[in-house]
Write an enzyme that holds these catalytic residues in place. Structure first.
Site, PDB file in Angstrom:
ATOM      1  N   TYR A  94       0.838  -1.213   0.000  1.00 40.50           N
ATOM      2  CA  TYR A  94       0.000   0.000   0.000  1.00 40.50           C
ATOM      3  C   TYR A  94       0.866   1.254   0.000  1.00 40.50           C
ATOM      4  O   TYR A  94       1.767   1.362  -0.820  1.00 40.50           O
ATOM      5  CB  TYR A  94      -0.979  -0.028   1.190  1.00 40.50           C
ATOM      6  CG  TYR A  94      -1.525  -1.411   1.446  1.00 40.50           C
ATOM      7  CD1 TYR A  94      -2.344  -2.030   0.494  1.00 40.50           C
ATOM      8  CD2 TYR A  94      -1.191  -2.138   2.575  1.00 40.50           C
ATOM      9  CE1 TYR A  94      -2.823  -3.307   0.693  1.00 40.50           C
ATOM     10  CE2 TYR A  94      -1.668  -3.419   2.778  1.00 40.50           C
ATOM     11  CZ  TYR A  94      -2.475  -3.994   1.832  1.00 40.50           C
ATOM     12  OH  TYR A  94      -2.935  -5.265   2.028  1.00 40.50           O
ATOM     13  N   VAL A 125      -3.104  -8.018   7.029  1.00 37.92           N
ATOM     14  CA  VAL A 125      -3.297  -7.503   8.389  1.00 37.92           C
ATOM     15  C   VAL A 125      -3.282  -8.600   9.464  1.00 37.92           C
ATOM     16  O   VAL A 125      -3.346  -8.301  10.653  1.00 37.92           O
ATOM     17  CB  VAL A 125      -4.567  -6.629   8.552  1.00 37.92           C
ATOM     18  CG1 VAL A 125      -4.437  -5.313   7.810  1.00 37.92           C
ATOM     19  CG2 VAL A 125      -5.817  -7.381   8.163  1.00 37.92           C
TER      20      VAL A 125
HETATM   21  N1  GLN Z   1      -9.720  -8.449   4.902  1.00 37.26           N
HETATM   22  C1  GLN Z   1      -8.966  -7.265   5.144  1.00 37.26           C
HETATM   23  C2  GLN Z   1      -9.776  -6.034   4.730  1.00 37.26           C
HETATM   24  O1  GLN Z   1     -10.407  -6.047   3.726  1.00 37.26           O
HETATM   25  C3  GLN Z   1      -7.672  -7.324   4.389  1.00 37.26           C
HETATM   26  C4  GLN Z   1      -6.823  -6.086   4.583  1.00 37.26           C
HETATM   27  C5  GLN Z   1      -5.356  -6.361   4.606  1.00 37.26           C
HETATM   28  O2  GLN Z   1      -4.886  -7.452   4.931  1.00 37.26           O
HETATM   29  N2  GLN Z   1      -4.593  -5.329   4.376  1.00 37.26           N
HETATM   30  O3  GLN Z   1      -9.802  -5.046   5.394  1.00 37.26           O
END
Ligand code: GLN
Length: 304
Positions: free
Chosen positions: A240, A258
């Site tokens: 990101y 995450v």
């Molecule tokens: N399932 C999480 C979401 O959509 C995935 C986000 C991530 O791992 N950065 O917020």
């Protein structure tokens, strides 16, 4: 010969001794129950030698790492047509930001932010007979491991609090960039994110990205050109608004989630995965990033 085992062991002892391990993601309630002191690292090289240290064989929620696997399946099935619906530029924004989606008429910046992954999920829902089952089978085949599964508790937990993803899916639908129902696409997306895997299984599933499209069993799943595209996206968009920092410090294409996992590849050499649940402010594993920076520094190997 580089002594990978020695390097992994010393990185693990450095990392477990660090007190500030970052913050566990709590916006998906089920993820909040994880023990913050877990740390694992696993490496497999092109000769199928493997090395590991710490909690490398414990299951965790792979979350956004799954976006690379859905992209691989969609690209393998549908080919270049997918780039009409999702772009390939870094967003410079957090994974769940929506502002650019409005500015850019419903075309997500790239397939590794949430909006882009929802478009890829929609493509799979349209093209697979039993989407959740067939995607799971694809991941199992890549990793050569039939035990890999969704964690339905995590999927249900994210569904309850996934308001931003509902917003993203509705925005995409309003721009006619979702073919299927919002609910159906989100159900698929929450399940792909809930995949529970170990560092070892992740290196097996990502083996093809360092091995010119061939998995560990020697089966070709992607062309060399498709692997180039996916690795380029991991390098430029895999972290990101911290993708630059990861390239700067680690120097490998990779992807975070995450749940605290990171997987990265050095094409032609190895695939490496780390897990430490505490995240930094950008939502990437704090110690995972540190471990990989130490690893490429110690081995003096990176794509640069
Ligand atoms: N399932 C999480 C979401 O959509 C995935 C986000 C991530 O791992 N950065 O917020």
């Amino acid at each position: 010969m580089i002594d990978y085992q020695n390097i992994l062991s010393s990185i693990t002892s450095n990392c477990v001794s660090i007190k500030d391990k970052g913050k566990i993601a709590t916006y998906i309630p089920e993820l909040a129950n994880i023990n913050a002191s877990k740390f694992g690292i696993y490496l497999v090289d092109t000769h199928k030698n493997s090395f590991h240290s710490g909690d490398a064989q414990e299951l965790f929620s792979i979350q956004s790492i799954s976006k690379v696997l859905t992209l691989a399946q969609a690209l393998g099935m549908v080919g270049e047509a997918i780039w009409k619906r999702v772009d390939v530029e870094p967003s410079g924004d957090p994974f769940n930001h929506l502002s650019l989606l409005e500015f850019e008429d419903g075309i997500p910046r790239n397939p590794l932010i949430n909006a882009g992954a929802l478009v890829i999920a929609d493509i799979l829902v349209s093209n697979l007979k039993n989407p959740k089952k067939d995607f799971l089978q694809y991941v199992r085949r890549l990793a050569n491991d039939e035990t890999i599964n969704y964690d339905s508790t995590v999927a249900a937990s994210e569904k309850k609090t996934g308001f931003k993803n509902y917003a993203a899916a509705n925005l995409l639908k309003s721009y006619s960039n979702l073919e299927n129902d919002v609910e159906t696409v989100l159900d698929f997306y929450f399940h792909q994110c809930s995949l529970a895997m170990t560092c070892k299984q992740l290196t097996q599933a990502f083996y093809l990205f360092m091995n010119h499209g061939k998995c560990q069993q020697g089966i070709t799943h992607l062309t060399i050109g498709q692997v180039k595209r996916i690795n380029a996206l991991m390098l430029t968009c895999g972290f990101y608004d911290e993708a630059g920092e990861f390239a700067f410090k680690v120097g490998l294409p990779g992807k975070s989630g995450v749940g605290g996992g990171i997987v990265a590849v050095l094409p032609g050499k190895y695939c490496i995965a780390t897990w430490s649940p505490g995240l930094n402010k950008k939502g990437n594993s704090k110690l995972g990033m540190k471990a990989l920076e130490e690893f490429t520094t110690a081995t003096e190997q990176s794509i640069f």
